[in-house]
Design a protein around this motif. Structure first.
Motif, PDB file in Angstrom:
ATOM      1  N   SER A   1     -40.834  39.254  -0.733  1.00 56.42           N
ATOM      2  CA  SER A   1     -41.800  38.462  -1.485  1.00 56.42           C
ATOM      3  C   SER A   1     -42.086  37.195  -0.697  1.00 56.42           C
ATOM      4  O   SER A   1     -41.515  36.963   0.372  1.00 56.42           O
ATOM      5  CB  SER A   1     -41.228  38.099  -2.862  1.00 56.42           C
ATOM      6  N   PHE A   2     -42.965  36.355  -1.250  1.00 54.01           N
ATOM      7  CA  PHE A   2     -43.160  35.029  -0.673  1.00 54.01           C
ATOM      8  C   PHE A   2     -41.878  34.217  -0.874  1.00 54.01           C
ATOM      9  O   PHE A   2     -41.178  34.378  -1.872  1.00 54.01           O
ATOM     10  CB  PHE A   2     -44.363  34.332  -1.333  1.00 54.01           C
TER      11      PHE A   2
ATOM     12  N   LYS B   1     -55.041  32.310  -4.009  1.00 56.12           N
ATOM     13  CA  LYS B   1     -54.732  33.281  -5.070  1.00 56.12           C
ATOM     14  C   LYS B   1     -56.042  33.705  -5.744  1.00 56.12           C
ATOM     15  O   LYS B   1     -57.081  33.055  -5.567  1.00 56.12           O
ATOM     16  CB  LYS B   1     -53.767  32.659  -6.086  1.00 56.12           C
TER      17      LYS B   1
ATOM     18  N   SER C   1     -47.363  23.678  -9.368  1.00 56.30           N
ATOM     19  CA  SER C   1     -47.550  24.736  -8.361  1.00 56.30           C
ATOM     20  C   SER C   1     -46.879  26.004  -8.850  1.00 56.30           C
ATOM     21  O   SER C   1     -46.139  25.979  -9.846  1.00 56.30           O
ATOM     22  CB  SER C   1     -46.937  24.323  -7.014  1.00 56.30           C
ATOM     23  N   GLY C   2     -47.085  27.093  -8.142  1.00 59.32           N
ATOM     24  CA  GLY C   2     -46.394  28.340  -8.466  1.00 59.32           C
ATOM     25  C   GLY C   2     -44.904  28.211  -8.204  1.00 59.32           C
ATOM     26  O   GLY C   2     -44.075  28.747  -8.951  1.00 59.32           O
ATOM     27  N   THR C   3     -44.577  27.494  -7.149  1.00 62.45           N
ATOM     28  CA  THR C   3     -43.163  27.262  -6.828  1.00 62.45           C
ATOM     29  C   THR C   3     -42.496  26.482  -7.951  1.00 62.45           C
ATOM     30  O   THR C   3     -41.402  26.840  -8.406  1.00 62.45           O
ATOM     31  CB  THR C   3     -43.062  26.462  -5.508  1.00 62.45           C
TER      32      THR C   3
ATOM     33  N   SER D   1     -49.506  30.976  -9.917  1.00 62.54           N
ATOM     34  CA  SER D   1     -49.879  29.990  -8.899  1.00 62.54           C
ATOM     35  C   SER D   1     -51.395  29.904  -8.807  1.00 62.54           C
ATOM     36  O   SER D   1     -52.089  30.922  -8.883  1.00 62.54           O
ATOM     37  CB  SER D   1     -49.327  30.422  -7.541  1.00 62.54           C
TER      38      SER D   1
ATOM     39  N   VAL E   1     -41.276  40.556  -9.010  1.00 62.90           N
ATOM     40  CA  VAL E   1     -42.507  39.970  -8.461  1.00 62.90           C
ATOM     41  C   VAL E   1     -43.592  41.034  -8.543  1.00 62.90           C
ATOM     42  O   VAL E   1     -43.344  42.189  -8.201  1.00 62.90           O
ATOM     43  CB  VAL E   1     -42.308  39.542  -6.989  1.00 62.90           C
TER      44      VAL E   1
ATOM     45  N   ALA F   1     -47.406  35.167  -9.512  1.00 61.17           N
ATOM     46  CA  ALA F   1     -48.244  34.275  -8.692  1.00 61.17           C
ATOM     47  C   ALA F   1     -49.444  35.008  -8.088  1.00 61.17           C
ATOM     48  O   ALA F   1     -50.504  34.427  -7.889  1.00 61.17           O
ATOM     49  CB  ALA F   1     -47.409  33.637  -7.584  1.00 61.17           C
ATOM     50  N   GLN F   2     -49.274  36.301  -7.809  1.00 57.12           N
ATOM     51  CA  GLN F   2     -50.358  37.077  -7.189  1.00 57.12           C
ATOM     52  C   GLN F   2     -51.014  38.016  -8.201  1.00 57.12           C
ATOM     53  O   GLN F   2     -51.734  38.936  -7.797  1.00 57.12           O
ATOM     54  CB  GLN F   2     -49.789  37.914  -6.018  1.00 57.12           C
TER      55      GLN F   2
ATOM     56  N   ASP G   1     -42.524  36.776 -11.640  1.00 59.86           N
ATOM     57  CA  ASP G   1     -43.263  36.030 -10.621  1.00 59.86           C
ATOM     58  C   ASP G   1     -44.641  36.696 -10.522  1.00 59.86           C
ATOM     59  O   ASP G   1     -44.827  37.706  -9.847  1.00 59.86           O
ATOM     60  CB  ASP G   1     -42.539  36.046  -9.277  1.00 59.86           C
TER      61      ASP G   1
HETATM   62  C1  LIG Z   1     -48.002  31.930  -3.863  1.00 57.38           C
HETATM   63  C2  LIG Z   1     -46.723  32.446  -4.386  1.00 57.38           C
HETATM   64  C3  LIG Z   1     -45.739  31.613  -4.936  1.00 57.38           C
HETATM   65  C4  LIG Z   1     -45.803  30.109  -4.858  1.00 57.38           C
HETATM   66  O1  LIG Z   1     -46.936  29.527  -5.332  1.00 57.38           O
HETATM   67  P1  LIG Z   1     -47.387  28.054  -4.818  1.00 57.38           P
HETATM   68  O2  LIG Z   1     -48.450  27.689  -5.786  1.00 57.38           O
HETATM   69  O3  LIG Z   1     -47.885  28.224  -3.434  1.00 57.38           O
HETATM   70  O4  LIG Z   1     -46.210  27.162  -4.898  1.00 57.38           O
HETATM   71  C5  LIG Z   1     -44.615  32.192  -5.495  1.00 57.38           C
HETATM   72  N1  LIG Z   1     -44.439  33.526  -5.488  1.00 57.38           N
HETATM   73  C6  LIG Z   1     -45.339  34.351  -4.940  1.00 57.38           C
HETATM   74  C7  LIG Z   1     -45.090  35.823  -4.992  1.00 57.38           C
HETATM   75  C8  LIG Z   1     -46.503  33.854  -4.362  1.00 57.38           C
HETATM   76  O5  LIG Z   1     -47.382  34.693  -3.811  1.00 57.38           O
END
Ligand SMILES: *Cc1c(COP(=O)(O)O)cnc(C)c1O
Length: 371
Positions: free
Chosen positions: A85-86, A187, A59-61, A182, A131, A159-160, A157
């Protein structure tokens, strides 16, 4: 008319004929974890992200967590990041018993303000996590400069932000020591479940990330370090491999929609009430979200929902105001620009399959609200 915030069924309809056979292929192979599908995907993403190495994770996490483990973050270490941020960005730091240290944002881009980072550096600081929020990259050159000067790691980060570019065409995940992605379904490149990926240009970090992904084993059953189960499923990789080939056309669709909204806001003289997202000169913004700053934000959100328009507040609470981070000792008002953004912004639908009618309906509904 109805306009959901995101319509994944609309996307699936366009690629069903490509996706279904590869899913079936994985099922027939009964090879479900890592393996050739994952390796093929990693090579394609490394290439796409301009990174030497890419490693699929769960996962992104987990991408953030494994990145922090790879740079050997220890209890008590400090990691600097944005307060806006998330949750996973700050959560991953705290899960390793390191201390998240927050920084306010640039109010135009909503990304960490590099000018406010150096003040937060102490002898315990080990890393910075910028991020790339909503699909536009943080201002990386000054961040990398600060990191070099103070001997810190930089973990992006992203992820987005897959395919997002900083000035001179440098892509997200290719500038810092490790990039974290992520594939959460919402996404820009979304799987059929959870998935993530790390990128790096550093061979040693790559090797370490690879072992950490599988309990730190090397060779099998011999553990020099403690990792976890951070593996990516073959099924996800197969789906993502197909989707990656469409990513640039989807990004173009999002950008076209953003242009449409920008112009529609101007044509309706809506700038008095809402501020469209700022696009930095020379960057490639991939619009994971299209974020408006709006007067009477909460009432507008309510009104849009009543009119069948999906919208969302990303994010209503900054990290410094989260209950779980009370122990860090921050207070309300410590990060005024991020807190203002949390009070004033909302995301409206931007997904590539939106029709002009749907976008006009969104704009007209906003106009009706303020009229
Ligand atoms: C979605 C997201 C994550 C986590 O990703 P997951 O795949 O949901 O665990 C981390 N950081 C940001 C900025 C995100 O938008």
């Amino acid at each position: 008319m109805q306009v959901p915030l995101l319509d994944l069924k609309a996307q699936y309809r366009t690629i069903k004929h490509e996706i279904d056979p590869v899913v079936q292929e994985v099922i027939e192979s009964q090879y479900f974890i890592l393996g050739p599908k994952v390796a093929e995907f990693e090579e394609a993403v490394a290439n796409y992200c301009q990174a030497n190495y890419a490693l699929g994770v769960s996962s992104g996490t987990d991408a953030l967590l494994i990145a922090l483990m790879a740079i050997d973050i220890q209890p008590g270490d400090e990691v600097i990041t944005t307060t806006y941020s998330f949750f996973a960005t700050a959560g991953s730091i705290a899960r390793l018993h390191a201390k998240p240290v927050f920084v306010d944002i640039d109010p135009q881009t909503f990304n960490i303000d590099p000018a406010k980072i150096e003040d937060k550096i102490t002898e315990k600081t080990r890393a910075i996590i910028p991020v790339h929020l909503y699909g536009q990259m943080a201002d990386m050159d000054p961040i990398m400069e600060i990191a070099r000067k103070h001997n810190l790691y930089v973990i992006e980060d992203a992820a987005q932000a897959i395919g997002s570019e900083y000035v001179d065409g440098r892509r997200a995940g290719s500038i810092g020591h490790i990039g974290c992605f992520s594939f959460f379904p919402s996404k820009n490149l979304g799987g059929f479940g959870d998935g993530g990926l790390v990128t790096t240009n550093d061979e040693k970090l790559y090797e370490k990330l690879k072992y950490l992904r599988n309990h730190g084993a090397h060779p099998k059953y011999y553990h020099k370090m403690i990792g976890g189960n951070f593996r990516l499923d073959a099924l996800q990789a197969a789906v993502l491999n197909v989707k990656l080939k469409h990513l640039d056309e989807w990004t173009a669709g999002r950008q076209k929609n953003a242009d449409f909204y920008d112009q529609g806001i101007e044509q309706r003289a809506l700038q008095k009430y809402v501020t469209p997202p700022v696009r930095k000169e020379g960057y490639r913004h991939i619009f994971n979200q299209y974020i408006l700053r709006a007067q009477k934000r909460d009432e507008l959100v309510q009104y849009l929902k009543e009119h069948q328009i999906g919208c969302e507040i990303y994010y209503p609470v900054t990290f410094n105001n989260q209950e779980c981070f009370k122990y860090l000792g921050y207070g309300k008002g410590d990060f005024p620009l991020a807190e203002k953004a949390a009070d004033e912004t909302l995301a409206i639908p931007i997904y590539p399959e939106l029709t002009d009618d749907q976008k006009n309906y969104v704009l007209d509904t906003i106009l009706n609200f303020y009229k």
